[in-house]
Design an enzyme around this catalytic site. Structure first.
Site, PDB file in Angstrom:
ATOM      1  N   ALA A  11       0.824  -1.206   0.000  1.00 51.20           N
ATOM      2  CA  ALA A  11       0.000   0.000   0.000  1.00 51.20           C
ATOM      3  C   ALA A  11       0.863   1.262   0.000  1.00 51.20           C
ATOM      4  O   ALA A  11       0.641   2.183  -0.801  1.00 51.20           O
ATOM      5  CB  ALA A  11      -0.942   0.005   1.208  1.00 51.20           C
ATOM      6  N   GLU A  12       1.849   1.320   0.880  1.00 44.45           N
ATOM      7  CA  GLU A  12       2.687   2.519   0.940  1.00 44.45           C
ATOM      8  C   GLU A  12       3.521   2.672  -0.325  1.00 44.45           C
ATOM      9  O   GLU A  12       3.749   3.789  -0.797  1.00 44.45           O
ATOM     10  CB  GLU A  12       3.591   2.522   2.173  1.00 44.45           C
ATOM     11  CG  GLU A  12       4.338   3.836   2.287  1.00 44.45           C
ATOM     12  CD  GLU A  12       4.911   4.121   3.660  1.00 44.45           C
ATOM     13  OE1 GLU A  12       5.789   5.009   3.725  1.00 44.45           O
ATOM     14  OE2 GLU A  12       4.500   3.495   4.646  1.00 44.45           O
ATOM     15  N   SER A  13       3.954   1.569  -0.903  1.00 50.18           N
ATOM     16  CA  SER A  13       4.693   1.642  -2.168  1.00 50.18           C
ATOM     17  C   SER A  13       3.831   2.235  -3.273  1.00 50.18           C
ATOM     18  O   SER A  13       4.286   3.094  -4.043  1.00 50.18           O
ATOM     19  CB  SER A  13       5.186   0.247  -2.574  1.00 50.18           C
ATOM     20  OG  SER A  13       6.095  -0.257  -1.617  1.00 50.18           O
ATOM     21  N   SER A  35       3.392   5.963  -2.562  1.00 56.12           N
ATOM     22  CA  SER A  35       4.631   6.701  -2.795  1.00 56.12           C
ATOM     23  C   SER A  35       4.918   6.887  -4.276  1.00 56.12           C
ATOM     24  O   SER A  35       5.320   7.968  -4.713  1.00 56.12           O
ATOM     25  CB  SER A  35       5.800   5.989  -2.110  1.00 56.12           C
ATOM     26  OG  SER A  35       5.642   6.026  -0.714  1.00 56.12           O
TER      27      SER A  35
END
Length: 131
Positions: free
Chosen positions: A51-53, A56
């Site tokens: 999710a954070e990838s 980002s």
């Protein structure tokens, strides 16, 4: 996108870019020994990394990388369903794209498009020191 995944967490977890546009990023991640928790199910931390990838990368596509960089500053996740094999897809779409922060919703779904997890990630937009 002019960023290498070599020697990164994304490479370690087998994450691949499926689609990358300023308003939508889709990443694919295998559910296997790299992303399992000890009981053989998809690890919630691997899901959050996906999710954070996605957030980002999406944030990066909305800045000028010659003058700014993006960093995750907050993420939450609600895990809805477990999975043991196959692939999951993380789709990031914007709630807010501002000059200093962005907020992305990331839905993680399996190959049948069943919702596995949902996240919200706030990304900070930081000017580079030399700009």
């Amino acid at each position: 996108m002019d960023v290498s995944m070599k020697n990164t967490l994304m490479e370690t977890l087998g994450i691949e870019v499926v689609e990358a546009a300023p308003d939508k990023v889709i990443l694919k991640m295998p559910v296997d020994e790299r992303t399992h928790q000890p009981m053989g199910y998809l690890h919630g931390g691997a899901t959050v990394a996906l999710a954070e990838s996605a957030a980002s990368i999406a944030g990066f596509l909305n800045i000028n990388p010659k003058t700014h960089q993006v960093f995750g500053i907050e993420i939450n996740a609600n895990h809805i369903k477990s999975i043991q094999t196959g692939y999951v897809y993380g789709t990031a779409e914007p709630f807010h794209i501002g000059k200093r922060t962005m907020v992305w919703e990331i839905k993680i779904a399996d190959e049948k498009n069943d919702l596995i997890s949902i996240s919200r990630c706030t990304v900070g937009v930081v000017p580079l020191k030399n700009s």
